[in-house]
Design a protein around this motif. Sequence first.
Motif, PDB file in Angstrom:
ATOM      1  N   LEU A 270       0.826  -1.203   0.000  1.00  0.00           N
ATOM      2  CA  LEU A 270       0.000   0.000   0.000  1.00  0.00           C
ATOM      3  C   LEU A 270       0.865   1.259   0.000  1.00  0.00           C
ATOM      4  CD1 LEU A 270      -2.632  -1.043   2.698  1.00  0.00           C
ATOM      5  CD2 LEU A 270      -2.940  -1.065   0.210  1.00  0.00           C
ATOM      6  N   LEU A 271       0.287   2.333  -0.476  1.00  0.00           N
ATOM      7  CA  LEU A 271       0.896   3.653  -0.373  1.00  0.00           C
ATOM      8  C   LEU A 271      -0.126   4.576   0.274  1.00  0.00           C
ATOM      9  CD1 LEU A 271       2.733   4.164  -3.793  1.00  0.00           C
ATOM     10  CD2 LEU A 271       3.763   3.780  -1.557  1.00  0.00           C
ATOM     11  N   ALA A 272       0.321   5.401   1.210  1.00  0.00           N
ATOM     12  CA  ALA A 272      -0.567   6.339   1.902  1.00  0.00           C
ATOM     13  C   ALA A 272      -0.084   7.763   1.642  1.00  0.00           C
ATOM     14  CB  ALA A 272      -0.595   6.047   3.401  1.00  0.00           C
ATOM     15  N   TYR A 273      -1.022   8.624   1.298  1.00  0.00           N
ATOM     16  CA  TYR A 273      -0.733  10.029   1.041  1.00  0.00           C
ATOM     17  C   TYR A 273      -1.472  10.880   2.071  1.00  0.00           C
ATOM     18  CZ  TYR A 273       0.407   7.955  -3.512  1.00  0.00           C
ATOM     19  OH  TYR A 273       0.919   7.159  -4.511  1.00  0.00           O
ATOM     20  N   ASN A 274      -1.022  12.152   2.188  1.00  0.00           N
ATOM     21  CA  ASN A 274      -1.689  13.112   3.088  1.00  0.00           C
ATOM     22  C   ASN A 274      -1.639  12.640   4.542  1.00  0.00           C
ATOM     23  OD1 ASN A 274      -3.009  15.648   3.240  1.00  0.00           O
ATOM     24  ND2 ASN A 274      -4.959  14.634   3.576  1.00  0.00           N
ATOM     25  N   LYS A 275      -0.516  12.044   4.938  1.00  0.00           N
ATOM     26  CA  LYS A 275      -0.402  11.533   6.301  1.00  0.00           C
ATOM     27  C   LYS A 275      -0.070  12.624   7.317  1.00  0.00           C
ATOM     28  CE  LYS A 275       2.625   8.277   5.528  1.00  0.00           C
ATOM     29  NZ  LYS A 275       3.509   7.115   5.796  1.00  0.00           N
ATOM     30  N   ARG A 276       0.486  13.746   6.858  1.00  0.00           N
ATOM     31  CA  ARG A 276       0.877  14.804   7.789  1.00  0.00           C
ATOM     32  C   ARG A 276       0.236  16.131   7.393  1.00  0.00           C
ATOM     33  NH1 ARG A 276       4.672  13.424  11.381  1.00  0.00           N
ATOM     34  NH2 ARG A 276       5.843  11.508  11.029  1.00  0.00           N
ATOM     35  N   ASP A 277       0.003  16.974   8.385  1.00  0.00           N
ATOM     36  CA  ASP A 277      -0.593  18.286   8.165  1.00  0.00           C
ATOM     37  C   ASP A 277       0.516  19.328   8.195  1.00  0.00           C
ATOM     38  OD1 ASP A 277      -2.062  20.562   7.999  1.00  0.00           O
ATOM     39  OD2 ASP A 277      -3.335  20.176   9.732  1.00  0.00           O
ATOM     40  N   TYR A 278       0.928  19.776   7.001  1.00  0.00           N
ATOM     41  CA  TYR A 278       2.055  20.705   6.917  1.00  0.00           C
ATOM     42  C   TYR A 278       1.651  22.151   7.196  1.00  0.00           C
ATOM     43  CZ  TYR A 278       4.598  16.797   4.977  1.00  0.00           C
ATOM     44  OH  TYR A 278       5.191  15.577   4.813  1.00  0.00           O
ATOM     45  N   LYS A 279       0.372  22.381   7.467  1.00  0.00           N
ATOM     46  CA  LYS A 279      -0.053  23.730   7.816  1.00  0.00           C
ATOM     47  C   LYS A 279       0.190  24.011   9.287  1.00  0.00           C
ATOM     48  CE  LYS A 279      -3.733  23.790   4.336  1.00  0.00           C
ATOM     49  NZ  LYS A 279      -5.200  23.880   4.114  1.00  0.00           N
ATOM     50  N   LYS A 280       0.447  22.962  10.078  1.00  0.00           N
ATOM     51  CA  LYS A 280       0.628  23.122  11.514  1.00  0.00           C
ATOM     52  C   LYS A 280       2.087  22.954  11.900  1.00  0.00           C
ATOM     53  CE  LYS A 280      -4.005  21.401  12.629  1.00  0.00           C
ATOM     54  NZ  LYS A 280      -4.785  20.385  13.373  1.00  0.00           N
ATOM     55  N   LYS A 281       2.410  23.476  13.073  1.00  0.00           N
ATOM     56  CA  LYS A 281       3.775  23.358  13.573  1.00  0.00           C
ATOM     57  C   LYS A 281       4.162  21.898  13.730  1.00  0.00           C
ATOM     58  CE  LYS A 281       4.631  25.661  17.204  1.00  0.00           C
ATOM     59  NZ  LYS A 281       4.659  26.460  18.447  1.00  0.00           N
ATOM     60  N   HIS A 282       5.389  21.596  13.369  1.00  0.00           N
ATOM     61  CA  HIS A 282       5.969  20.254  13.486  1.00  0.00           C
ATOM     62  C   HIS A 282       5.325  19.250  12.524  1.00  0.00           C
ATOM     63  CE1 HIS A 282       7.921  21.889  16.972  1.00  0.00           C
ATOM     64  NE2 HIS A 282       6.784  22.018  17.625  1.00  0.00           N
ATOM     65  N   ALA A 283       4.402  19.709  11.646  1.00  0.00           N
ATOM     66  CA  ALA A 283       3.746  18.819  10.671  1.00  0.00           C
ATOM     67  C   ALA A 283       3.294  17.521  11.330  1.00  0.00           C
ATOM     68  CB  ALA A 283       4.688  18.530   9.501  1.00  0.00           C
ATOM     69  N   PRO A 284       2.328  17.585  12.264  1.00  0.00           N
ATOM     70  CA  PRO A 284       1.911  16.376  12.992  1.00  0.00           C
ATOM     71  C   PRO A 284       1.234  15.363  12.083  1.00  0.00           C
ATOM     72  CG  PRO A 284       0.378  18.168  13.399  1.00  0.00           C
ATOM     73  CD  PRO A 284       1.521  18.753  12.619  1.00  0.00           C
TER      74      PRO A 284
END
Length: 548
Positions: A270-284
Motif C-alpha cells: 500500500l501507499l498512503a498520502y496526506n499523512k501529515r498536516d504541513y499547515k501546523k507546527k511540526h507537521a503532525p
Amino acid sequence: MRFFIYSRKSVYTGKGESVENQIEMCKQYIRSKFPDVVEDAITIYEDEGFSAKDTIRPQFQRMLQDIRERKPDYIVCYRLDRISRSVSDFSALIEELNDRNISFICIKEEFDTSKPMGKAMMYIASVFAQLERETIAERVRDNMCMLARTGRWLGGTPPTGYRSEKQQEMLVDGKIKISCRLKESPDELQVVGTIFEKYLELHSLTGVSKYLIRQGIQSRNGTWYSLLGIKEILHNPVYCIADKEAFSYFTAQHANVCFEEKDCKGRYGLLAYNKRDYKKKHAPRQSMDQWIVAIGRHRGEIPGKKWVAVQGILQDSIPTGKKPANIHNESSLLSGRIICGKCGSRMFAKRRSHPGTAGGEFDYICGNKLRGGVCLCDCQNISGSQADAMVFAYLVNLAEESPGICKLLEALKRDLQKQTREDPPACIETKLHRCDDAISHLVHTLSQDGVGAAFIQHVNNRIEALEQERSSLLQEREQLQMKRNSITGLHLEIERLAGSLSDLKGLLRSLSVQEKRSLIHLLVQRIVWDGKNLHVFLDLASNGTESL
C-alpha cells in the motif's frame, strides 16, 4: 491625517507585487486623493515571507497594536488578499476599525469602507477570497486522489526495504511518460520482517531494539535503529499487503481508500498520502480519516492481518490519563545527569526487578547499555540511592565549609542575567514562515492541470528538503525557548539560596526532591561514573573536581 500602509508577500521574488511596489503604489494613491498629506504622516508595515492563511505576522500584529494606541484615520493596502484570505479574520479587523472610526482603503479593488457601498463590497470580496482558497485546497486533494490511484511513488526518501526506480511508459500519442515506483531491497525487507515478528513476540520497541543490536543489525546508514525509527517502520502501511484484512481495516478507519475489495490480490503493498498536516507546527501526523490509501506498484511484505495486529499493540501502548507512561524513578536526583565514563552516554535511573529487592531500590545504568545491553557498553551499574546521597552530602559540606559557594552563586546569577538579555535570533521565525509558505506553494502547484510525473518528483524532492530545513529550525527554536523558560526559575532558585546562606546546611537538608534536583542543576556541571569512582565537576569550575 494619519495613514498606515500595510504590505505583504508570501515568497520573496524581487519583482511583480513586491512589498516595495505595493508601498509605492499606496503612497501614490494617498498623494492623489489627499495632496496635503506629509511624508511623516505615513507609517509603513511590511511582512515579507508570510502567508495570508492567518494573521500571525509580526508587522501585522504590530500594526494592530499601533491602531489601538495611535489611532490612524486610514489603513491602506494594495489588494484585499494582502490582509487575509479568511472571512472571519477580515471581518474581525473591519469591525475593530469601524468601532474606532478608522477607514480601510484597498486601492486595487478600489474599496473604501468610509462609504457604505465600499464596506459591503469589501465583505463580498473577502468571501470570494476564502472561497478561492478552499477551492484550491479541494483541487489539491482531488489531484492527490488521482495520483494515489496510479500507485506511483511521488518522490522523497524511500522507506527502509525499498529504493526508488524510474520507469518509462508509452502514451497513446507517442509521448514518453517517466514515473517512479518502489523497488524491493531484499536484505532490508528481511530486516523489516524481523522487526514485525519480534514486536509481535515482545510487544516492546526497546525489546526489538536490543534484539537488533545483539544481532548486529544496522540501518542503511550504518547506525543502530532508533526507537522512533522502529516505530515508524511498524506504522508505515507501505509494508502492508493489499488484502481483504487491510481493506477492512482502513475502511473502518474512514480513510479515503482508492481501491475496491475485488482489487485485493494479496501481492502488492500500500501507499498512503496526506499523512501529515504541513499547515501546523511540526507537521503532525493526521488521523487516518485524512489519509489517502492506494495499492502501490511494489511487493508488500507483511500480511494485512499481521500488520493490523501490530497497529493494535502500538495503540494500546500509548499512555492515557488512566494508564500513564512508565517512569524510571520519580525520586532519583541524578537521572540523565551522570555521564558514562566508558562510552559517553547519559545514565538513567532504573528500578531493580530482582526478587527480594525493596520497591524503591534503583540503579543508574548507561543509556547505551539500557538500550542494547553489554553489546554496546559493559559499564558497571551504580546504586542510585548511594550515588544520590554521596553527591548531595558533598554539596552540603561544600556549602558549609567553603566560602566559594557564595561566589559560585553570584557568578551563576550574573551568567543567567546575561542570558536573559540575549534574544533568540528573530530570523528563525522568518525562515520558518518562508519554509511553510514555500511548501504550501509547492503543494498548490500539484493542483494545476497537466502536471507531469517528472515535475511532481522534482516538487516532492524540494518539499523533502524544505521539511528537513524546517525540522532543524523548529529544533533550534525549541532549544532556545526551553533555555529561556528555565532561566527565570533558576534565577529564583539562586535568589532563594543566596538569601538563606546563614543557615544553608539546615536549609539544604530540608529541601524537597525537586528542589534538590534544582540545586544540583545549578551547581553541578556534570557527573562522570567510570565504573569505580564518581567524579563531580562543579559549574563554572569554581571549585574544581571531586572524586567520590
